[in-house]
Design a protein around this motif. Structure first.
Motif, PDB file in Angstrom:
ATOM      1  N   ILE A  34       0.840  -1.203   0.000  1.00  0.00           N
ATOM      2  CA  ILE A  34       0.000   0.000   0.000  1.00  0.00           C
ATOM      3  C   ILE A  34       0.872   1.249   0.000  1.00  0.00           C
ATOM      4  CG2 ILE A  34      -1.621   1.347   1.395  1.00  0.00           C
ATOM      5  CD1 ILE A  34      -2.886  -1.376   2.227  1.00  0.00           C
ATOM      6  N   PHE A  35       1.935   1.234   0.805  1.00  0.00           N
ATOM      7  CA  PHE A  35       2.857   2.374   0.853  1.00  0.00           C
ATOM      8  C   PHE A  35       3.448   2.638  -0.537  1.00  0.00           C
ATOM      9  CE2 PHE A  35       7.276   3.851   1.234  1.00  0.00           C
ATOM     10  CZ  PHE A  35       7.050   5.097   1.785  1.00  0.00           C
ATOM     11  N   PHE A  36       3.949   1.569  -1.197  1.00  0.00           N
ATOM     12  CA  PHE A  36       4.520   1.748  -2.527  1.00  0.00           C
ATOM     13  C   PHE A  36       3.462   2.222  -3.517  1.00  0.00           C
ATOM     14  CE2 PHE A  36       8.346  -0.585  -1.231  1.00  0.00           C
ATOM     15  CZ  PHE A  36       9.309   0.177  -1.888  1.00  0.00           C
ATOM     16  N   GLY A  37       2.248   1.719  -3.401  1.00  0.00           N
ATOM     17  CA  GLY A  37       1.171   2.181  -4.278  1.00  0.00           C
ATOM     18  C   GLY A  37       0.928   3.668  -4.136  1.00  0.00           C
ATOM     19  N   VAL A  38       0.879   4.143  -2.902  1.00  0.00           N
ATOM     20  CA  VAL A  38       0.674   5.581  -2.656  1.00  0.00           C
ATOM     21  C   VAL A  38       1.842   6.382  -3.228  1.00  0.00           C
ATOM     22  CG1 VAL A  38       0.535   7.343  -0.841  1.00  0.00           C
ATOM     23  CG2 VAL A  38      -0.822   5.249  -0.649  1.00  0.00           C
ATOM     24  N   GLY A 119       0.004   1.302 -21.409  1.00  0.00           N
ATOM     25  CA  GLY A 119       0.371   2.327 -20.433  1.00  0.00           C
ATOM     26  C   GLY A 119       0.524   1.741 -19.035  1.00  0.00           C
ATOM     27  N   ALA A 120       0.735   0.439 -18.973  1.00  0.00           N
ATOM     28  CA  ALA A 120       0.842  -0.212 -17.666  1.00  0.00           C
ATOM     29  C   ALA A 120       1.848  -1.351 -17.732  1.00  0.00           C
ATOM     30  CB  ALA A 120      -0.514  -0.765 -17.246  1.00  0.00           C
ATOM     31  N   CYS A 121       2.696  -1.445 -16.724  1.00  0.00           N
ATOM     32  CA  CYS A 121       3.546  -2.619 -16.576  1.00  0.00           C
ATOM     33  C   CYS A 121       3.063  -3.346 -15.318  1.00  0.00           C
ATOM     34  CB  CYS A 121       5.026  -2.247 -16.521  1.00  0.00           C
ATOM     35  SG  CYS A 121       5.588  -1.493 -15.005  1.00  0.00           S
ATOM     36  N   PRO A 122       3.480  -4.582 -15.104  1.00  0.00           N
ATOM     37  CA  PRO A 122       2.912  -5.360 -14.003  1.00  0.00           C
ATOM     38  C   PRO A 122       3.049  -4.736 -12.610  1.00  0.00           C
ATOM     39  CG  PRO A 122       4.088  -6.799 -15.494  1.00  0.00           C
ATOM     40  CD  PRO A 122       4.368  -5.400 -15.947  1.00  0.00           C
ATOM     41  N   GLY A 123       4.129  -4.011 -12.367  1.00  0.00           N
ATOM     42  CA  GLY A 123       4.329  -3.439 -11.033  1.00  0.00           C
ATOM     43  C   GLY A 123       3.175  -2.589 -10.524  1.00  0.00           C
ATOM     44  N   PRO A 124       2.785  -1.567 -11.250  1.00  0.00           N
ATOM     45  CA  PRO A 124       1.752  -0.667 -10.734  1.00  0.00           C
ATOM     46  C   PRO A 124       0.310  -0.992 -11.152  1.00  0.00           C
ATOM     47  CG  PRO A 124       2.829   0.359 -12.580  1.00  0.00           C
ATOM     48  CD  PRO A 124       3.519  -0.963 -12.358  1.00  0.00           C
ATOM     49  N   LEU A 125       0.060  -2.164 -11.691  1.00  0.00           N
ATOM     50  CA  LEU A 125      -1.304  -2.479 -12.125  1.00  0.00           C
ATOM     51  C   LEU A 125      -2.329  -2.266 -11.013  1.00  0.00           C
ATOM     52  CD1 LEU A 125      -0.952  -5.712 -14.304  1.00  0.00           C
ATOM     53  CD2 LEU A 125      -1.506  -3.411 -15.064  1.00  0.00           C
ATOM     54  N   PHE A 126      -2.028  -2.778  -9.830  1.00  0.00           N
ATOM     55  CA  PHE A 126      -2.996  -2.675  -8.735  1.00  0.00           C
ATOM     56  C   PHE A 126      -3.154  -1.230  -8.267  1.00  0.00           C
ATOM     57  CE2 PHE A 126      -1.563  -7.082  -8.590  1.00  0.00           C
ATOM     58  CZ  PHE A 126      -2.790  -7.731  -8.678  1.00  0.00           C
ATOM     59  N   ALA A 127      -2.064  -0.459  -8.299  1.00  0.00           N
ATOM     60  CA  ALA A 127      -2.157   0.955  -7.931  1.00  0.00           C
ATOM     61  C   ALA A 127      -3.017   1.699  -8.948  1.00  0.00           C
ATOM     62  CB  ALA A 127      -0.771   1.575  -7.834  1.00  0.00           C
ATOM     63  N   GLN A 128      -2.869   1.369 -10.230  1.00  0.00           N
ATOM     64  CA  GLN A 128      -3.692   2.015 -11.248  1.00  0.00           C
ATOM     65  C   GLN A 128      -5.165   1.662 -11.053  1.00  0.00           C
ATOM     66  OE1 GLN A 128      -1.452   0.603 -14.709  1.00  0.00           O
ATOM     67  NE2 GLN A 128      -0.968   2.731 -15.200  1.00  0.00           N
ATOM     68  N   THR A 139      -5.899  -5.317 -18.589  1.00  0.00           N
ATOM     69  CA  THR A 139      -4.457  -5.534 -18.658  1.00  0.00           C
ATOM     70  C   THR A 139      -4.027  -6.560 -17.616  1.00  0.00           C
ATOM     71  OG1 THR A 139      -4.182  -3.253 -19.394  1.00  0.00           O
ATOM     72  CG2 THR A 139      -2.206  -4.387 -18.611  1.00  0.00           C
ATOM     73  N   LEU A 140      -4.569  -6.472 -16.406  1.00  0.00           N
ATOM     74  CA  LEU A 140      -4.243  -7.431 -15.350  1.00  0.00           C
ATOM     75  C   LEU A 140      -4.626  -8.851 -15.761  1.00  0.00           C
ATOM     76  CD1 LEU A 140      -3.316  -8.141 -12.467  1.00  0.00           C
ATOM     77  CD2 LEU A 140      -5.634  -7.588 -11.705  1.00  0.00           C
ATOM     78  N   ILE A 141      -5.834  -9.017 -16.274  1.00  0.00           N
ATOM     79  CA  ILE A 141      -6.286 -10.343 -16.715  1.00  0.00           C
ATOM     80  C   ILE A 141      -5.413 -10.841 -17.861  1.00  0.00           C
ATOM     81  CG2 ILE A 141      -8.202 -11.587 -17.816  1.00  0.00           C
ATOM     82  CD1 ILE A 141     -10.084  -9.761 -16.121  1.00  0.00           C
ATOM     83  N   SER A 142      -5.045  -9.952 -18.764  1.00  0.00           N
ATOM     84  CA  SER A 142      -4.166 -10.326 -19.883  1.00  0.00           C
ATOM     85  C   SER A 142      -2.789 -10.746 -19.391  1.00  0.00           C
ATOM     86  CB  SER A 142      -4.031  -9.165 -20.868  1.00  0.00           C
ATOM     87  OG  SER A 142      -5.294  -8.825 -21.400  1.00  0.00           O
ATOM     88  N   ALA A 143      -2.248 -10.036 -18.400  1.00  0.00           N
ATOM     89  CA  ALA A 143      -0.940 -10.389 -17.840  1.00  0.00           C
ATOM     90  C   ALA A 143      -0.996 -11.763 -17.170  1.00  0.00           C
ATOM     91  CB  ALA A 143      -0.492  -9.321 -16.837  1.00  0.00           C
ATOM     92  N   ILE A 144      -2.063 -12.019 -16.452  1.00  0.00           N
ATOM     93  CA  ILE A 144      -2.215 -13.326 -15.797  1.00  0.00           C
ATOM     94  C   ILE A 144      -2.345 -14.423 -16.850  1.00  0.00           C
ATOM     95  CG2 ILE A 144      -3.761 -14.741 -14.368  1.00  0.00           C
ATOM     96  CD1 ILE A 144      -4.341 -12.098 -12.785  1.00  0.00           C
ATOM     97  N   ALA A 145      -3.148 -14.172 -17.881  1.00  0.00           N
ATOM     98  CA  ALA A 145      -3.327 -15.167 -18.951  1.00  0.00           C
ATOM     99  C   ALA A 145      -2.014 -15.409 -19.696  1.00  0.00           C
ATOM    100  CB  ALA A 145      -4.414 -14.703 -19.923  1.00  0.00           C
ATOM    101  N   GLY A 146      -1.256 -14.350 -19.967  1.00  0.00           N
ATOM    102  CA  GLY A 146       0.032 -14.496 -20.650  1.00  0.00           C
ATOM    103  C   GLY A 146       1.028 -15.282 -19.818  1.00  0.00           C
ATOM    104  N   THR A 147       1.038 -15.025 -18.506  1.00  0.00           N
ATOM    105  CA  THR A 147       1.928 -15.767 -17.613  1.00  0.00           C
ATOM    106  C   THR A 147       1.540 -17.241 -17.573  1.00  0.00           C
ATOM    107  OG1 THR A 147       2.233 -13.777 -16.277  1.00  0.00           O
ATOM    108  CG2 THR A 147       2.821 -15.876 -15.248  1.00  0.00           C
ATOM    109  N   TRP A 148       0.249 -17.508 -17.495  1.00  0.00           N
ATOM    110  CA  TRP A 148      -0.239 -18.896 -17.492  1.00  0.00           C
ATOM    111  C   TRP A 148       0.136 -19.586 -18.799  1.00  0.00           C
ATOM    112  CZ3 TRP A 148      -3.775 -21.156 -20.831  1.00  0.00           C
ATOM    113  CH2 TRP A 148      -4.142 -22.465 -20.508  1.00  0.00           C
TER     114      TRP A 148
END
Length: 159
Positions: A34-38, A119-128, A139-148
């Protein structure tokens, strides 16, 4: 099974902590996240506009952030190796040598194209997503699907 086979099949990796965290023990990771997200939101490094400025070569801001992170990482790894720094639990930190293969180039290009397009990389997806940019869920679902998918085919890829 010999020692090397055991390392390769260890699902938690060579640097996995030997101590298991309780559910309440994982709270510290949530707080740090949460701190890093802020910090990411306030520093605007999760901003789609900042990312587009970077890829359009219109601003040095993101290059400065990334370059600073690389410098801090290099210095940190150097100090960990030089001073034999251990984890907070006193465990040895082992940094394994890396080998290069051409798949890293293809992966880097795919990562960069995806980053530029979304406009998003995996690090800040949740912050966005936390800022209300709910379209990033795609994008999050796509990243998870690509990783799988990668995990499914990685053994069939050329080395």
């Amino acid at each position: 099974m010999n020692h090397l086979e055991n390392k390769n099949t260890d699902s938690e990796g060579i640097n996995a902590s030997q101590q298991k965290e309780s559910v309440s023990g994982n709270l510290k990771y949530l707080i740090v996240g949460i701190f890093f997200g802020v910090v990411f939101v306030k520093a605007e490094i999760i901003s789609w506009f900042r990312i587009q400025e970077m890829f359009n070569l219109e601003s040095f801001f993101m290059y400065g952030v990334i370059g600073s992170a690389v410098a801090v990482g290099m210095i940190s790894v150097f100090l960990i190796k030089k001073l034999n720094i251990k984890t907070l639990d006193g465990e040895k930190i082992e940094i394994q040598p890396k080998t290069f293969n051409k798949g890293q180039i293809y992966g880097g290009l795919l990562f960069g194209f995806g980053w530029a397009i979304t406009g998003a990389c995996p690090g800040p997806l949740f912050a966005q997503i936390g800022t209300g940019a709910t379209v990033i869920v795609v994008t999050l679902i796509s990243a998870i699907a690509g990783t799988w998918f990668y995990g499914l085919i990685k053994d069939k890829l050329p080395h």
